[in-house]
Design an enzyme around this catalytic site. Structure first.
Site, PDB file in Angstrom:
ATOM      1  N   PHE A 111      44.401  47.538  40.007  1.00 37.88           N
ATOM      2  CA  PHE A 111      44.573  48.689  39.107  1.00 37.88           C
ATOM      3  C   PHE A 111      43.270  49.080  38.409  1.00 37.88           C
ATOM      4  O   PHE A 111      43.140  50.190  37.918  1.00 37.88           O
ATOM      5  CB  PHE A 111      45.672  48.400  38.063  1.00 37.88           C
ATOM      6  CG  PHE A 111      45.191  47.638  36.864  1.00 37.88           C
ATOM      7  CD1 PHE A 111      45.134  46.259  36.867  1.00 37.88           C
ATOM      8  CD2 PHE A 111      44.768  48.312  35.728  1.00 37.88           C
ATOM      9  CE1 PHE A 111      44.672  45.561  35.760  1.00 37.88           C
ATOM     10  CE2 PHE A 111      44.305  47.623  34.617  1.00 37.88           C
ATOM     11  CZ  PHE A 111      44.257  46.246  34.629  1.00 37.88           C
ATOM     12  N   LYS A 112      42.306  48.175  38.381  1.00 33.72           N
ATOM     13  CA  LYS A 112      41.055  48.471  37.679  1.00 33.72           C
ATOM     14  C   LYS A 112      40.331  49.679  38.276  1.00 33.72           C
ATOM     15  O   LYS A 112      39.570  50.341  37.591  1.00 33.72           O
ATOM     16  CB  LYS A 112      40.163  47.239  37.656  1.00 33.72           C
ATOM     17  CG  LYS A 112      40.754  46.148  36.755  1.00 33.72           C
ATOM     18  CD  LYS A 112      39.914  44.895  36.722  1.00 33.72           C
ATOM     19  CE  LYS A 112      40.451  43.898  35.707  1.00 33.72           C
ATOM     20  NZ  LYS A 112      41.689  43.217  36.174  1.00 33.72           N
ATOM     21  N   ASP A 113      40.607  49.985  39.549  1.00 30.32           N
ATOM     22  CA  ASP A 113      40.000  51.174  40.169  1.00 30.32           C
ATOM     23  C   ASP A 113      40.373  52.465  39.441  1.00 30.32           C
ATOM     24  O   ASP A 113      39.589  53.399  39.407  1.00 30.32           O
ATOM     25  CB  ASP A 113      40.486  51.322  41.612  1.00 30.32           C
ATOM     26  CG  ASP A 113      39.897  50.270  42.534  1.00 30.32           C
ATOM     27  OD1 ASP A 113      38.735  49.874  42.329  1.00 30.32           O
ATOM     28  OD2 ASP A 113      40.604  49.853  43.475  1.00 30.32           O
ATOM     29  N   LEU A 116      37.876  52.457  36.540  1.00 27.97           N
ATOM     30  CA  LEU A 116      36.437  52.287  36.804  1.00 27.97           C
ATOM     31  C   LEU A 116      35.874  53.359  37.735  1.00 27.97           C
ATOM     32  O   LEU A 116      34.689  53.691  37.662  1.00 27.97           O
ATOM     33  CB  LEU A 116      36.162  50.879  37.335  1.00 27.97           C
ATOM     34  CG  LEU A 116      36.170  49.836  36.204  1.00 27.97           C
ATOM     35  CD1 LEU A 116      36.199  48.420  36.756  1.00 27.97           C
ATOM     36  CD2 LEU A 116      34.955  50.016  35.296  1.00 27.97           C
TER      37      LEU A 116
END
Ligand SMILES: *Cc1c(COP(=O)(O)O)cnc(C)c1O
Length: 463
Positions: A111-113, A116
């Site tokens: 989910f960090k995409d 970021l």
């Protein structure tokens, strides 16, 4: 939009400044001076929007004075059009009123995409405008590093150095970082632990000369811009399931408290969220706090959900600030106590403000494996270990008539070992990563000495 520090002493900043600043100078975290609020009618009108359009509308009040909604729309169309699913954050129904939101459709499958990718573009936009360059230095135990590298690999005004502990991240995770061959990307495999990597990074930031000479910037989860971009999928899911005419709840596998805090922000912005349910692995500091009002640090235990192996959830300070009625002196005092004694506590009143909408529980590795196997058998669906925690805690606290949405934070193919142990099947990497295991890698192995890291960065930056 102005941002203020949770500890009340650091100067207030605008969005551009907040984007490029990590921790506030008083040790606090930046939060908006006032949360933007959308009325029922405004939220109703959001129902017709695509993810890309919705993202620009939700973020615009936060970037006011720096980027317009049009600027944001360019960024979000560019970023999210490259995701692996046309819905960006697709919802899968598991049972009546129980849904999984797949937040692993970005380039690195976690989910960090979602944040970021946007942050990389925001850096580019602001730095080009001001004709500045920055050097990002970060430490990773796996997911953050690859998402940050993917987000910044095409930013001409950014150089990025990511330290990972040599031999201690999975092959998939390492290759997701080291196969990105770009002249502004530097991977360092440090002959030490993740804590060594992190303490070196902290050291570099504390070194005023070094920090100023190279314009050091951070991409860790305390960066406000990451929270802001994560608010979007809470709106997206709730709108898809009937908001603003219906309340929904979310279950969130939690480590640093960034993701679930974005859910709190969505609630403050007017989204009818009933409950935010927090799931932990055996590193259960947050559930213990929510059950007792006592925050007490213990040693970090390695688990099969490594992205949540954490004892200090940095973003928790943001919600502490809110439940203490924005009393920054109180927050500073509690955090000082935590730093010196590894412990603090809040009154039952303060705790009650939080528990009125936040429930929590922790699950051990054995329970995670059982849940992965149960869902595979009953739904033919493969959960990754982090998402399995989300589903378990959702089942525990869900209410019959309120749709519950579980945030699936990683693709199962990122964690093949525990999945294979649970169900005897190795999940396949999606098409976009099929070649990962054959690609050329590029990284440097350094001894566990800070001077070696400094020398390496200086050499690369002197190029
Ligand atoms: C980072 C991460 C988490 C924890 O998210 P926080 O925002 O730190 O609470 C959970 N699951 C996965 C797969 C992650 O990469």
């Amino acid at each position: 939009m102005k941002y203020i520090s949770t500890r009340g002493i650091a100067p207030s900043l605008n969005f551009e400044e907040v984007l490029l600043t990590g921790l506030a100078s008083d040790g606090g975290l930046y939060v908006p001076e006032k949360y933007p609020f959308f009325s029922y009618e405004q939220i109703k009108n959001f129902q017709r929007l695509s993810y890309v359009e919705l993202a620009s509308k939700i973020m615009a009040p936060f970037t006011e004075g720096s980027l317009t909604e049009q600027d944001l729309l360019k960024i979000t169309s560019d970023v999210y059009s490259k995701f692996n699913h046309s819905a960006i954050a697709p919802l899968k129904q598991i049972q009546q009123n129980l849904w999984i939101m797949e937040l692993f459709q970005g380039p690195t499958l976690a989910f960090k995409d979602y944040a970021l990718q946007v942050v990389g573009k925001l850096f580019d936009f602001i730095l080009k405008k001001n004709n500045k360059k920055i050097t990002i230095v970060g430490a990773t135990s796996g997911d953050t590093g690859s998402a940050a590298i993917e987000g910044c690999k095409r930013c001409s005004n950014v150089d990025i150095f990511i330290l990972h502990p040599y031999g201690r991240v999975s092959d998939v995770q390492r290759r997701q970082m080291t196969t990105v061959i770009s002249k502004n990307v530097y991977n360092i495999a440090l002959k030490g632990t993740f804590d060594d990597c992190q303490s070196f990074v902290k050291n570099l930031f504390a070194n005023k000369n070094f920090k100023e000479k190279y314009n050091l910037a951070a991409v860790n989860s305390i960066n406000w811009a990451r929270i802001m971009a994560q608010v979007v999928y809470y709106f997206y899911a709730a709108l898809n399931l009937g908001a603003p005419d219906r309340e929904v709840s979310f279950a969130v596998p939690t480590g640093n408290f960034g993701n679930i805090f974005a859910g709190y922000v969505a609630k403050r912005m007017g989204l009818p969220i009933k409950n935010l349910i927090l799931g932990s692995n055996s590193n259960d500091i947050l559930p213990r706090f929510i059950h007792s009002g006592i925050m007490e640090k213990k040693d970090v235990k390695p688990s099969i959900s490594p992205s949540m192996d954490i004892q200090i959830s940095s973003n928790f300070e943001r919600i502490l600030f809110e439940i203490c009625d924005r009393n920054s002196q109180k927050v500073a005092q509690l955090m000082e106590g935590f730093k010196s004694n590894g412990k603090y506590s809040v009154s039952m009143d303060v705790l009650q403000t939080l528990t009125s909408f936040m429930k929590a529980d922790a699950f051990n590795d054995q329970q995670i494996l059982c849940e992965i196997s149960r869902i595979y058998k009953t739904c033919q669906y493969i959960l990754d270990p982090h998402s399995a925690i989300g589903l378990m805690v959702a089942e525990k606290y869900r209410e019959k008539d309120v749709p519950m949405i579980v945030l699936a934070t990683a693709h199962p193919a990122k964690f093949p070992k525990p999945i294979n142990e649970a169900i005897g099947v190795c999940p396949e990497l999606p098409f976009s990563l099929k070649n990962l295991m054959n690609k050329e890698e590029n990284y440097i192995v350094l001894e566990n000495k800070i001077q070696d890291v400094i020398d390496f960065i200086e050499k690369c930056e002197g190029k």
